[in-house]
Design an enzyme around this catalytic site. Structure first.
Site, PDB file in Angstrom:
ATOM      1  N   CYS A 222       2.151  42.117 -12.261  1.00 51.93           N
ATOM      2  CA  CYS A 222       1.450  42.687 -13.412  1.00 51.93           C
ATOM      3  C   CYS A 222       1.892  41.914 -14.653  1.00 51.93           C
ATOM      4  CB  CYS A 222       1.804  44.153 -13.621  1.00 51.93           C
ATOM      5  SG  CYS A 222       2.212  45.081 -12.126  1.00 51.93           S
TER       6      CYS A 222
ATOM      7  N   GLU B 290      -3.365  48.667 -22.394  1.00 52.80           N
ATOM      8  CA  GLU B 290      -3.922  47.492 -21.745  1.00 52.80           C
ATOM      9  C   GLU B 290      -5.350  47.720 -21.257  1.00 52.80           C
ATOM     10  OE1 GLU B 290      -0.032  45.280 -19.884  1.00 52.80           O
ATOM     11  OE2 GLU B 290      -1.079  46.684 -18.566  1.00 52.80           O
TER      12      GLU B 290
END
Length: 321
Positions: free
Chosen positions: A175, A237
């Site tokens: 990630c 995000e």
């Protein structure tokens, strides 16, 4: 340009030559282009105080990289570099871009609106400060990779203890964030995000790019979420969800990754149960849990049937909480 490094670093890389491509201002400023045929000026750069403490492995990888023609930005957030709450490894993870020879650059995240339109850039430091996230509604582009092997086992990683956000939590394979640079801003076929995923899988798990062709990353969807890690740090995000089916060799970077393991469906269910029950101090990243609860079982079915591409939905941005 000659760059003097600390004597504490390996003598073999004590002096390196890099091309200066740009010094860019703050958020939203114009991105500079590499020097072309004209001779690039030379400049002597004094390393910041944390440079002698950078991971030798990460620095060596940085200096051996060939990507010197990217547009980059130099640090402008002096206060961020001096953050007393961060140790040397955390500063490296927050500020060092491991694939550009300019070790001193600050990572610039891609700022987007809620429709995923690029609206500027800002430092990784600012993009993860909850104060900035809340006061300026900073939203940055990210990606989450889900790597499955030929036995249909999902590769998980436990984030290292030195991670600024969500240390020691278990999460999907990798990630991170695409950076504000030409190769990672490419919108066509989501190539920018795929390039970024290939870059970070090398940095975090030591998987060489040739083992992860960018055209084999399958973009399956996008989610938008916000999550606080502690009182200071957090995430906001717009996350691209990428799937890839490959058998790979792993060489985890201890600055980034505390542990790795492959899990089948039943083992993942047990991990979820332990996290929910608070057993064995198991914690999961919030974005991983959102994907597990909303998408992963369906994806896993299609992986086993060889029809994964049929599940892709890159039109919708799922706002999840």
């Amino acid at each position: 340009m000659p760059m003097s490094l600390s004597a504490s670093l390996p003598r073999a890389i004590s002096t390196v030559r890099c091309r200066v491509v740009a010094v860019v201002g703050g958020r939203g400023g114009p991105i500079a282009r590499p020097f072309g045929s004209v001779a690039a000026p030379t400049t002597t750069v004094t390393p910041p105080l944390f440079l002698p403490l950078l991971s030798r492995r990460s620095l060596a990888r940085t200096l051996s990289s060939s990507r010197t023609d990217e547009a980059v930005s130099m640090p402008t957030d002096g206060g961020a570099v001096a953050d007393a709450d961060m140790n040397a490894v955390q500063r490296r993870l927050m500020f060092e871009d491991e694939t550009v020879k300019l070790v001193l650059m600050a990572c610039r995240c891609i700022l987007v609106d809620e429709h995923d339109n690029v609206i500027g850039h800002d430092s990784k430091y600012n993009c993860h400060l909850m104060e900035k996230i809340e006061s300026e509604n900073l939203l940055h582009r990210a990606f989450s990779v889900f790597l499955v092997n030929s036995k249909f086992e999902l590769l998980l990683q436990q984030r290292s203890a030195t991670k600024v956000t969500f240390p020691l939590v278990w999460t999907n394979t990798c990630c991170s964030h695409p950076l504000y640079r030409d190769s990672e801003l490419i919108e066509e076929n989501f190539l920018g995000v795929r390039n970024a995923a290939q870059r970070k899988l090398l940095d975090e798990l030591g998987i060489p790019p040739e083992d992860l062709p960018v055209d084999e990353f399958i973009p399956l969807g996008r989610i938008l979420y916000k999550a606080a890690s502690d009182g200071k740090w957090g995430e906001h995000e717009l996350d691209y969800l990428l799937f890839i089916v490959r058998d790979v060799n792993l060489h985890p970077n201890p600055d980034e990754v505390a542990d790795v393991k492959y899990v089948n469906r039943d083992q993942l269910k047990e991990l979820l149960r332990k996290a929910d029950a608070g057993e064995d101090d198991i914690k999961l990243s919030p974005w991983f849990r959102l994907v597990v609860d909303n998408f992963l079982p369906k994806w896993w079915d299609h992986v086993e049937m060889g029809t994964l591409q049929e599940t892709a939905d890159m039109e919708t941005i799922h706002k999840l909480t």
